[in-house]
Enzyme design. Structure first.
Site, PDB file in Angstrom:
ATOM      1  N   HIS A 205     -15.299   9.821  33.678  1.00 26.83           N
ATOM      2  CA  HIS A 205     -15.807   9.096  34.846  1.00 26.83           C
ATOM      3  C   HIS A 205     -15.137   7.722  34.818  1.00 26.83           C
ATOM      4  O   HIS A 205     -15.764   6.713  34.500  1.00 26.83           O
ATOM      5  CB  HIS A 205     -17.330   8.979  34.726  1.00 26.83           C
ATOM      6  CG  HIS A 205     -18.047   8.616  35.997  1.00 26.83           C
ATOM      7  ND1 HIS A 205     -17.414   8.146  37.124  1.00 26.83           N
ATOM      8  CD2 HIS A 205     -19.371   8.644  36.302  1.00 26.83           C
ATOM      9  CE1 HIS A 205     -18.314   7.902  38.067  1.00 26.83           C
ATOM     10  NE2 HIS A 205     -19.508   8.204  37.590  1.00 26.83           N
TER      11      HIS A 205
ATOM     12  N   ARG B 140     -25.242   6.588  43.035  1.00 23.83           N
ATOM     13  CA  ARG B 140     -24.451   5.374  42.891  1.00 23.83           C
ATOM     14  C   ARG B 140     -22.978   5.564  43.274  1.00 23.83           C
ATOM     15  O   ARG B 140     -22.429   4.786  44.058  1.00 23.83           O
ATOM     16  CB  ARG B 140     -24.504   4.864  41.432  1.00 23.83           C
ATOM     17  CG  ARG B 140     -25.716   4.054  41.099  1.00 23.83           C
ATOM     18  CD  ARG B 140     -26.115   4.314  39.676  1.00 23.83           C
ATOM     19  NE  ARG B 140     -26.611   5.674  39.588  1.00 23.83           N
ATOM     20  CZ  ARG B 140     -27.890   6.011  39.844  1.00 23.83           C
ATOM     21  NH1 ARG B 140     -28.758   5.084  40.106  1.00 23.83           N
ATOM     22  NH2 ARG B 140     -28.281   7.267  39.811  1.00 23.83           N
TER      23      ARG B 140
ATOM     24  N   LYS C 290     -17.705  29.850  50.366  1.00 23.52           N
ATOM     25  CA  LYS C 290     -17.097  31.117  50.828  1.00 23.52           C
ATOM     26  C   LYS C 290     -16.002  31.583  49.873  1.00 23.52           C
ATOM     27  O   LYS C 290     -15.322  32.568  50.142  1.00 23.52           O
ATOM     28  CB  LYS C 290     -16.481  30.922  52.224  1.00 23.52           C
ATOM     29  CG  LYS C 290     -17.451  30.419  53.268  1.00 23.52           C
ATOM     30  CD  LYS C 290     -16.690  30.128  54.559  1.00 23.52           C
ATOM     31  CE  LYS C 290     -17.450  29.152  55.432  1.00 23.52           C
ATOM     32  NZ  LYS C 290     -16.598  28.555  56.470  1.00 23.52           N
TER      33      LYS C 290
ATOM     34  N   ARG D 255     -15.945  14.395  43.043  1.00 23.21           N
ATOM     35  CA  ARG D 255     -16.827  14.682  41.891  1.00 23.21           C
ATOM     36  C   ARG D 255     -16.955  16.189  41.787  1.00 23.21           C
ATOM     37  O   ARG D 255     -17.258  16.871  42.775  1.00 23.21           O
ATOM     38  CB  ARG D 255     -18.208  14.048  42.036  1.00 23.21           C
ATOM     39  CG  ARG D 255     -19.154  14.537  40.930  1.00 23.21           C
ATOM     40  CD  ARG D 255     -20.417  13.745  40.826  1.00 23.21           C
ATOM     41  NE  ARG D 255     -20.172  12.413  40.285  1.00 23.21           N
ATOM     42  CZ  ARG D 255     -21.143  11.568  39.939  1.00 23.21           C
ATOM     43  NH1 ARG D 255     -22.405  11.911  40.069  1.00 23.21           N
ATOM     44  NH2 ARG D 255     -20.849  10.380  39.448  1.00 23.21           N
TER      45      ARG D 255
HETATM   46  N1   CP Z   1     -23.551   6.445  37.219  1.00 24.20           N
HETATM   47  C1   CP Z   1     -23.394   7.475  38.072  1.00 24.20           C
HETATM   48  O1   CP Z   1     -22.368   8.156  38.076  1.00 24.20           O
HETATM   49  O2   CP Z   1     -24.447   7.660  38.914  1.00 24.20           O
HETATM   50  P1   CP Z   1     -24.500   8.764  40.067  1.00 24.20           P
HETATM   51  O3   CP Z   1     -24.527  10.121  39.368  1.00 24.20           O
HETATM   52  O4   CP Z   1     -25.756   8.474  40.826  1.00 24.20           O
HETATM   53  O5   CP Z   1     -23.264   8.647  40.894  1.00 24.20           O
END
Ligand code: CP
Length: 308
Positions: A133, A54, A84, A105
């Site tokens: 998040h 997502r 590396k 991420r």
């Molecule tokens: N909700 C969410 O972060 O989904 P993904 O891990 O698929 O990005």
């Protein structure tokens, strides 16, 4: 209003939230009319050290729908020069020369903050291990506002892996900006919400209670926010994982006690904690929630990259 880095949910005040949600509504209209060239000649880098469906694809779709370009390293742990031994800081210093915004991420809490400390190019935290998040929390709040009609005064049950869940942590920080909120934490003891969040909520006057009977809670809340027990955060503690998983399930029996205008949310992916039999019910909001991620991320990109 100028945004720069998007690192943690606490950084957003109610006025900024309102502007993001208004811009997200505008983005819904833009998508319905086939997109825009608002971000033409801008480049977004997605740098993902952990799996995603997502977040990565909605950010990439958001950039494309606004006319921008995307460069990406998926599975950066294996396929970028991190394999590396390159440090995150060096990687970010390199990518800032190629992109106007970096969506990151990472598997370590605090990684986005480290990235932001070495660059002036906007960093968007797309999930930092068990940390935060924030863009998920923004789309969650947008979903609640759209579905319930308001944010102040809501009661919400957060269910499942609250100890490792960066989405519920970020959502708590944003709910703390609202008035008259009640949060019910429903989780196996081993993955209950951590003290730092409970202390933050107390400090900001947000009522919360730890409960064990999901059915009793379900009959009185506006939102059930279900989450997955995150096996990847347990390492070799397989027994702990087994004890925590499968305890709380949203199924048609639970739907039958919920209020008619309540909703079920989930950041997804799910692996059995919401039964597919729930999907057809109008209160199942999780696929609409994921769609809202596109509009929120378009709004963030516009606010980060459009100077006029
Ligand atoms: N909700 C969410 O972060 O989904 P993904 O891990 O698929 O990005």
């Amino acid at each position: 209003m100028r945004l720069h880095h998007v690192i943690r949910a606490q950084q957003f005040g109610r006025n900024v939230l309102a502007e993001i949600f208004e811009t997200a509504s505008e983005m819904e209209r833009i998508v319905r009319h086939g997109g825009s060239d608002l971000l033409a000649r801008k480049v977004m880098a997605t740098v993902f050290y952990e799996p995603s469906t997502r977040t990565r694809l909605s950010f990439e779709s958001a950039m494309h729908r606004l006319g921008g370009e995307v460069i990406a390293t998926e599975n950066a742990r294996e396929f970028s020069s991190a394999a590396k031994g390159e440090t995150l800081e060096d990687t970010i210093r390199i990518i800032e020369g190629y992109a106007d915004v970096i969506v990151l991420r990472h598997y370590e809490s605090g990684a986005a903050e480290r990235a932001a400390s070495v660059t002036d190019v906007p960093i968007i935290n797309a999930g930092d291990g068990p940390g935060q998040h924030p863009t998920q929390a923004l789309l969650d709040m947008y979903t609640i506002q759209k579905e319930i009609g308001h944010l102040d005064g809501i009661s919400i049950a957060m269910v499942g892996d609250l100890a490792n869940g960066r989405t519920v942590r970020s959502l708590c920080y944003l709910l703390a900006k609202c008035e008259d909120i009640t949060i019910h934490f429903v989780a196996p003891e081993i993955v209950q919400m951590k003290d730092d969040i409970k202390e933050y909520l107390t400090k900001h006057g947000i009522a919360f209670v730890e409960e064990s009977d999901l059915k009793a809670v379900a009959s009185k809340v506006d939102v059930i926010y279900q989450t997955r027990i995150q096996k990847e955060r347990f390492g070799d503690r397989i027994e702990d994982y087994n004890r925590a998983s499968g305890v709380y399930i949203v199924d048609r029996h639970l739907l039958s006690v919920m209020k008619p205008d309540a909703i079920v949310m989930h950041p997804l992916p799910r692996i059995g904690e919401i039964k597919p039999e729930v999907d057809g019910d109008h209160r199942a909001a999780y696929f609409r929630q994921a769609q809202n991620g596109l509009y929120i991320r378009m709004a963030l990109l516009k606010m980060l990259l459009c100077n006029e």
